[in-house]
Design an enzyme around this catalytic site. Structure first.
Site, PDB file in Angstrom:
ATOM      1  N   LYS A   9       0.656  -1.349   0.004  1.00  0.00           N
ATOM      2  CA  LYS A   9       0.087  -0.018  -0.013  1.00  0.00           C
ATOM      3  C   LYS A   9       0.792   1.304   0.047  1.00  0.00           C
ATOM      4  CE  LYS A   9      -4.102  -2.151   2.254  1.00  0.00           C
ATOM      5  NZ  LYS A   9      -5.092  -1.964   3.371  1.00  0.00           N
ATOM      6  N   TYR A  49     -12.544  -1.660  -3.902  1.00  0.00           N
ATOM      7  CA  TYR A  49     -13.080  -2.032  -2.780  1.00  0.00           C
ATOM      8  C   TYR A  49     -14.420  -2.078  -2.663  1.00  0.00           C
ATOM      9  CZ  TYR A  49      -8.424  -2.131  -0.283  1.00  0.00           C
ATOM     10  OH  TYR A  49      -6.951  -2.480   0.399  1.00  0.00           O
ATOM     11  N   PHE A  57     -15.688   3.468   6.729  1.00  0.00           N
ATOM     12  CA  PHE A  57     -14.349   3.804   6.315  1.00  0.00           C
ATOM     13  C   PHE A  57     -14.042   3.966   4.709  1.00  0.00           C
ATOM     14  CE2 PHE A  57     -14.195  -0.680   7.365  1.00  0.00           C
ATOM     15  CZ  PHE A  57     -13.763  -1.283   5.907  1.00  0.00           C
ATOM     16  N   ARG A  85      -2.348 -13.987   4.192  1.00  0.00           N
ATOM     17  CA  ARG A  85      -3.070 -13.190   5.146  1.00  0.00           C
ATOM     18  C   ARG A  85      -2.350 -13.549   6.711  1.00  0.00           C
ATOM     19  NH1 ARG A  85      -7.494 -10.523   4.106  1.00  0.00           N
ATOM     20  NH2 ARG A  85      -8.130 -10.284   6.055  1.00  0.00           N
ATOM     21  N   THR A  91      -5.753  -7.017  10.710  1.00  0.00           N
ATOM     22  CA  THR A  91      -6.119  -5.589   9.896  1.00  0.00           C
ATOM     23  C   THR A  91      -5.531  -4.540  10.734  1.00  0.00           C
ATOM     24  OG1 THR A  91      -8.268  -6.620   9.159  1.00  0.00           O
ATOM     25  CG2 THR A  91      -7.704  -4.216   8.874  1.00  0.00           C
ATOM     26  N   ARG A 102       2.183  -6.476   8.908  1.00  0.00           N
ATOM     27  CA  ARG A 102       1.319  -5.313   9.511  1.00  0.00           C
ATOM     28  C   ARG A 102       1.663  -4.987  10.963  1.00  0.00           C
ATOM     29  NH1 ARG A 102      -4.590  -7.075   7.265  1.00  0.00           N
ATOM     30  NH2 ARG A 102      -4.763  -5.619   5.333  1.00  0.00           N
ATOM     31  N   ASN A 112      -2.321   0.232   6.814  1.00  0.00           N
ATOM     32  CA  ASN A 112      -1.703  -1.050   7.427  1.00  0.00           C
ATOM     33  C   ASN A 112      -0.687  -1.740   6.332  1.00  0.00           C
ATOM     34  OD1 ASN A 112      -3.522  -1.744   5.757  1.00  0.00           O
ATOM     35  ND2 ASN A 112      -4.813  -2.914   7.185  1.00  0.00           N
ATOM     36  N   HIS A 115      -1.963  -5.392   1.655  1.00  0.00           N
ATOM     37  CA  HIS A 115      -3.379  -5.959   1.310  1.00  0.00           C
ATOM     38  C   HIS A 115      -3.301  -7.528   0.818  1.00  0.00           C
ATOM     39  CE1 HIS A 115      -7.660  -6.691  -0.553  1.00  0.00           C
ATOM     40  NE2 HIS A 115      -6.721  -7.331  -1.613  1.00  0.00           N
ATOM     41  N   GLU A 126     -10.015  -9.683  -7.616  1.00  0.00           N
ATOM     42  CA  GLU A 126      -8.878  -8.696  -7.643  1.00  0.00           C
ATOM     43  C   GLU A 126      -7.792  -9.379  -8.605  1.00  0.00           C
ATOM     44  OE1 GLU A 126      -9.577  -8.060  -2.960  1.00  0.00           O
ATOM     45  OE2 GLU A 126      -7.634  -9.205  -3.397  1.00  0.00           O
TER      46      GLU A 126
HETATM   47  N1  UDP Z   1     -10.042  -0.409   7.211  1.00  0.00           N
HETATM   48  C1  UDP Z   1     -10.005   0.992   7.864  1.00  0.00           C
HETATM   49  N2  UDP Z   1     -10.950   0.804   8.763  1.00  0.00           N
HETATM   50  C2  UDP Z   1     -11.448  -0.148   9.347  1.00  0.00           C
HETATM   51  C3  UDP Z   1     -11.021  -1.496   8.821  1.00  0.00           C
HETATM   52  C4  UDP Z   1     -10.575  -1.517   7.763  1.00  0.00           C
HETATM   53  O1  UDP Z   1      -9.656   1.672   7.196  1.00  0.00           O
HETATM   54  O2  UDP Z   1     -11.959  -0.033  10.432  1.00  0.00           O
HETATM   55  C5  UDP Z   1      -9.150  -0.485   6.002  1.00  0.00           C
HETATM   56  C6  UDP Z   1      -7.735  -1.149   6.089  1.00  0.00           C
HETATM   57  O3  UDP Z   1      -6.861  -0.399   5.231  1.00  0.00           O
HETATM   58  C7  UDP Z   1      -8.026  -2.462   5.412  1.00  0.00           C
HETATM   59  C8  UDP Z   1      -8.965  -2.269   4.383  1.00  0.00           C
HETATM   60  O4  UDP Z   1      -9.901  -1.166   4.826  1.00  0.00           O
HETATM   61  O5  UDP Z   1      -7.152  -3.249   5.076  1.00  0.00           O
HETATM   62  C9  UDP Z   1      -9.940  -3.401   4.018  1.00  0.00           C
HETATM   63  O6  UDP Z   1     -10.614  -4.022   5.256  1.00  0.00           O
HETATM   64  P1  UDP Z   1     -10.897  -5.295   5.655  1.00  0.00           P
HETATM   65  O7  UDP Z   1     -11.840  -5.450   6.561  1.00  0.00           O
HETATM   66  O8  UDP Z   1     -11.276  -6.092   4.172  1.00  0.00           O
HETATM   67  O9  UDP Z   1      -9.523  -5.722   6.184  1.00  0.00           O
HETATM   68  P2  UDP Z   1      -8.484  -6.531   5.450  1.00  0.00           P
HETATM   69  O10 UDP Z   1      -8.990  -7.848   4.646  1.00  0.00           O
HETATM   70  O11 UDP Z   1      -7.618  -5.708   4.585  1.00  0.00           O
HETATM   71  O12 UDP Z   1      -7.601  -7.202   6.682  1.00  0.00           O
HETATM   72 MG    MG Z   2     -10.321  -7.634   3.104  1.00  0.00          MG
END
Ligand code: UDP
Ligand code: MG
Length: 132
Positions: A9, A49, A57, A85, A91, A102, A112, A115, A126
């Site tokens: 990112k 997204y 968010f 992951r 996250t 992360r 973070n 992705h 994706e």
């Molecule tokens: N994100 C955020 N606030 C939140 C949760 C997620 O800004 O409360 C952002 C963060 O960059 C995250 C992305 O949105 O990686 C996608 O969220 P997701 O829940 O899919 O998390 P991930 O799969 O990336 O762990």
């Molecule tokens: Mg996700």
């Protein structure tokens, strides 16, 4: 063998840790099948997204994801989705386990560092999005 999409990112690119993250990807045994650097528009980030379109968010996230260049990688490996992951960690960097990317490079729940696709269906979408 499974494929997954990884993104370094904008926060991690600005921090100059692309090399460290790619080294970790290789050390973990992933095969890097494709890789490119792009700068998304906010509209493109919104399409990527779209599953989060109703989340509070969404706007801030897509603004962040279009704030600078990103590195997009197509990874292959055994259980690549789950494996990547695990390497990324939770996250929220504050909740992510020590040794995860992360935890090491993330700044906040939004910024973070990396992705990863979360299911075979998401990975399909994706990968098509960036490497069709
Ligand atoms: N994100 C955020 N606030 C939140 C949760 C997620 O800004 O409360 C952002 C963060 O960059 C995250 C992305 O949105 O990686 C996608 O969220 P997701 O829940 O899919 O998390 P991930 O799969 O990336 O762990
Ligand atoms: Mg996700």
């Amino acid at each position: 063998m499974e494929k997954t999409l990884a993104i370094i990112k904008p926060d991690a690119v600005k921090k100059r840790v692309i090399g460290k993250i790619i080294q970790r990807i290789e050390d973990e045994g992933f095969e890097i099948l494709k890789m490119k650097m792009v700068h998304l528009s906010q509209d493109e980030a919104k399409r990527f997204y779209y599953v989060h379109k109703d989340k509070p968010f969404y706007n801030s996230l897509t603004e962040f994801m279009s704030s600078g260049r990103i590195v997009v990688l197509l990874l292959e490996g055994e259980e690549a989705i789950k494996h990547w992951r695990e390497v990324m960690g939770a996250t929220d960097p504050a909740q992510a386990k020590p040794g995860t990317l992360r935890r090491e490079f993330g700044f906040s729940i939004e910024r973070n560092a990396v992705h990863g696709s979360d299911s075979p269906q998401t990975a399909e979408f994706e990968i098509q999005f960036f490497f069709k």
